[in-house]
Design a protein around this motif. Structure first.
Motif, PDB file in Angstrom:
ATOM      1  N   ALA A  77      -1.228  -1.773  -4.428  1.00  0.00           N
ATOM      2  CA  ALA A  77      -2.237  -1.057  -4.023  1.00  0.00           C
ATOM      3  C   ALA A  77      -1.832   0.344  -3.745  1.00  0.00           C
ATOM      4  N   GLY A  78      -1.571   1.136  -4.897  1.00  0.00           N
ATOM      5  CA  GLY A  78      -1.068   2.657  -4.676  1.00  0.00           C
ATOM      6  C   GLY A  78      -1.915   3.305  -5.475  1.00  0.00           C
ATOM      7  N   GLY A  79      -1.825   4.907  -4.798  1.00  0.00           N
ATOM      8  CA  GLY A  79      -2.783   5.822  -5.380  1.00  0.00           C
ATOM      9  C   GLY A  79      -3.941   5.954  -5.213  1.00  0.00           C
ATOM     10  N   THR A  80      -4.786   6.607  -5.519  1.00  0.00           N
ATOM     11  CA  THR A  80      -6.136   6.712  -5.368  1.00  0.00           C
ATOM     12  C   THR A  80      -6.819   6.063  -6.701  1.00  0.00           C
ATOM     13  N   ASP A 121      -8.779   7.309  -8.805  1.00  0.00           N
ATOM     14  CA  ASP A 121      -8.681   8.168  -9.970  1.00  0.00           C
ATOM     15  C   ASP A 121      -7.297   8.738 -10.264  1.00  0.00           C
ATOM     16  N   GLY A 122      -6.127   7.823  -9.888  1.00  0.00           N
ATOM     17  CA  GLY A 122      -5.068   8.093 -10.306  1.00  0.00           C
ATOM     18  C   GLY A 122      -4.217   9.180  -9.400  1.00  0.00           C
ATOM     19  N   ARG A 123      -4.733   9.885  -8.569  1.00  0.00           N
ATOM     20  CA  ARG A 123      -4.021  10.818  -7.783  1.00  0.00           C
ATOM     21  C   ARG A 123      -2.887  10.255  -6.512  1.00  0.00           C
ATOM     22  N   ILE A 124      -2.349  11.062  -6.255  1.00  0.00           N
ATOM     23  CA  ILE A 124      -1.416  10.692  -5.040  1.00  0.00           C
ATOM     24  C   ILE A 124      -2.247  10.557  -3.820  1.00  0.00           C
ATOM     25  N   GLY A 125      -2.319   9.449  -3.037  1.00  0.00           N
ATOM     26  CA  GLY A 125      -3.216   9.460  -1.917  1.00  0.00           C
ATOM     27  C   GLY A 125      -3.359   7.872  -1.979  1.00  0.00           C
ATOM     28  N   THR A 126      -4.271   7.551  -0.779  1.00  0.00           N
ATOM     29  CA  THR A 126      -4.534   5.983  -0.806  1.00  0.00           C
ATOM     30  C   THR A 126      -6.203   5.766  -0.834  1.00  0.00           C
ATOM     31  N   SER A 127      -6.487   4.622  -1.150  1.00  0.00           N
ATOM     32  CA  SER A 127      -7.764   4.511  -1.739  1.00  0.00           C
ATOM     33  C   SER A 127      -8.341   3.245  -0.727  1.00  0.00           C
ATOM     34  N   MET A 128      -9.212   3.381   0.026  1.00  0.00           N
ATOM     35  CA  MET A 128      -9.811   2.056   0.906  1.00  0.00           C
ATOM     36  C   MET A 128     -10.086   1.269  -0.081  1.00  0.00           C
ATOM     37  N   ASP A 129     -11.085   1.298  -1.030  1.00  0.00           N
ATOM     38  CA  ASP A 129     -11.327   0.564  -2.346  1.00  0.00           C
ATOM     39  C   ASP A 129     -10.326  -0.497  -2.927  1.00  0.00           C
ATOM     40  N   VAL A 179       0.858  -1.082   0.130  1.00  0.00           N
ATOM     41  CA  VAL A 179       0.092  -0.101   0.054  1.00  0.00           C
ATOM     42  C   VAL A 179       1.022   1.159   0.004  1.00  0.00           C
ATOM     43  N   SER A 180       0.900   2.168  -0.870  1.00  0.00           N
ATOM     44  CA  SER A 180       1.545   3.188  -1.221  1.00  0.00           C
ATOM     45  C   SER A 180       0.633   4.365  -1.541  1.00  0.00           C
ATOM     46  N   HIS A 181       1.365   5.645  -1.296  1.00  0.00           N
ATOM     47  CA  HIS A 181       0.605   6.891  -1.908  1.00  0.00           C
ATOM     48  C   HIS A 181       0.515   6.913  -3.376  1.00  0.00           C
ATOM     49  N   SER A 182       1.508   6.243  -3.961  1.00  0.00           N
ATOM     50  CA  SER A 182       1.986   6.307  -5.280  1.00  0.00           C
ATOM     51  C   SER A 182       1.543   5.014  -6.153  1.00  0.00           C
ATOM     52  N   ASP A 219       3.512   2.591   2.979  1.00  0.00           N
ATOM     53  CA  ASP A 219       4.609   3.690   3.135  1.00  0.00           C
ATOM     54  C   ASP A 219       4.311   4.582   4.074  1.00  0.00           C
ATOM     55  N   LEU A 220       3.584   5.839   4.100  1.00  0.00           N
ATOM     56  CA  LEU A 220       3.460   6.989   4.981  1.00  0.00           C
ATOM     57  C   LEU A 220       2.375   6.751   6.020  1.00  0.00           C
ATOM     58  N   GLY A 221       2.070   7.401   6.803  1.00  0.00           N
ATOM     59  CA  GLY A 221       1.091   7.320   8.039  1.00  0.00           C
ATOM     60  C   GLY A 221      -0.368   7.038   7.465  1.00  0.00           C
ATOM     61  N   SER A 222      -0.946   7.734   6.568  1.00  0.00           N
ATOM     62  CA  SER A 222      -2.333   7.404   6.255  1.00  0.00           C
ATOM     63  C   SER A 222      -2.512   6.223   5.531  1.00  0.00           C
ATOM     64  N   ALA A 223      -1.513   5.598   4.914  1.00  0.00           N
ATOM     65  CA  ALA A 223      -1.396   4.282   4.264  1.00  0.00           C
ATOM     66  C   ALA A 223      -1.627   3.309   5.337  1.00  0.00           C
ATOM     67  N   VAL A 224      -0.978   3.611   6.564  1.00  0.00           N
ATOM     68  CA  VAL A 224      -1.177   2.535   7.484  1.00  0.00           C
ATOM     69  C   VAL A 224      -2.677   2.671   8.031  1.00  0.00           C
TER      70      VAL A 224
END
Length: 241
Positions: free
Chosen positions: A34-37, A39-47, A8-11, A67-72
């Motif tokens: 399972a990287g990015g949102t 819609d292809g943006r930087i971030g994480t996606s629960m789905d 799981v990564s933001h990218s 990787d980073l905090g919110s990904a956890v």
């Protein structure tokens, strides 16, 4: 079946690239990025994480790296909805080094708990198991060695050996991952030239080139197997020229 891994990564590029790298050393292990949102943006996606966990279900368990905090937080939330009887474990480990070590351990048939330990060993987790000579007396301070304040002499290893590196590149990422991944699945405390044999990054800090000698010491029920495992890898040149 083997343990499977979710990254799981933001990218999406980081997740895909980490999986591509680890697959070079563990081609038989299922690794799901399972990287990015969505819609292809930087971030994480629960789905996306839940879909990755569903894809990875069906093996002997799943280890999740982030990787980073919110990904956890996203991974933890998705894990609450994971279905199936096999355990799903979150590893506290660097995403690249941890993934490589975990993948190699899974390739070798390690259990889901051993795969997580292999990942976490890349940055010093978990802490070393307590030594027999260190204990805390009931209701009193810690006692070291045969008497308080007198550290015991280091115990002799149960098995040891010296092995000369024969591969041209010496101790780089692939050999370090193979050693660390295999040793993490054994019930033994192992050092290689004084560093933790289950730590990929520790082994790489040795900067051991061709012709360098690896001094291996092991203690515990699987000590002989651990030394023999390293010996076999070194003598075969880790499958490299």
């Amino acid at each position: 079946m083997t343990v499977r891994i979710v990254v799981v990564s933001h990218s999406d590029k980081i997740a895909d690239g980490a999986v591509e790298l680890a697959a070079q050393m563990a081609p038989d292990v299922m690794m799901v990025p399972a990287g990015g949102t969505s819609d292809g943006r930087i971030g994480t996606s629960m789905d996306k994480v839940m879909a990755a966990l569903e894809t990875a279900a069906g093996g002997d368990g799943v280890v999740v790296l982030t990787d980073l905090g919110s990904a956890v937080m996203t991974a933890e939330s998705a894990m609450e909805f994971a279905e199936g009887g096999a355990p799903v474990l979150l590893a506290d480990a660097p995403i690249v080094e941890g993934l490589v070590a975990a993948a190699v351990a899974a390739q070798g048939g390690a259990s889901v708990h051993a795969v997580r330990r292999a990942a976490e060993a890349t940055h010093g987790y978990p802490a070393s198991r307590p030594k027999a000579e260190d204990h805390v007396a009931a209701g009193g301070p810690a006692v070291y060695g045969p008497a308080a304040g007198e550290p015991a002499a280091p115990a002799a290893p149960d098995a040891s050996g010296d092995f000369e590196l024969v591969n041209l590149a010496g101790m780089h990422a692939r050999p370090a991952a193979k050693i660390a991944g295999g040793l993490s699945a054994l019930d033994a405390e192992v050092t290689v030239n004084g560093v933790d044999g289950a730590s990929m990054t520790g082994l790489m800090t040795l900067a051991a080139g061709k012709g360098s000698v690896l001094h291996v010491e092991a203690s515990g029920p699987d000590a002989e197997r651990a030394v023999a495992y390293v010996a076999g890898l070194v003598r075969k040149g880790f499958g490299e020229p």
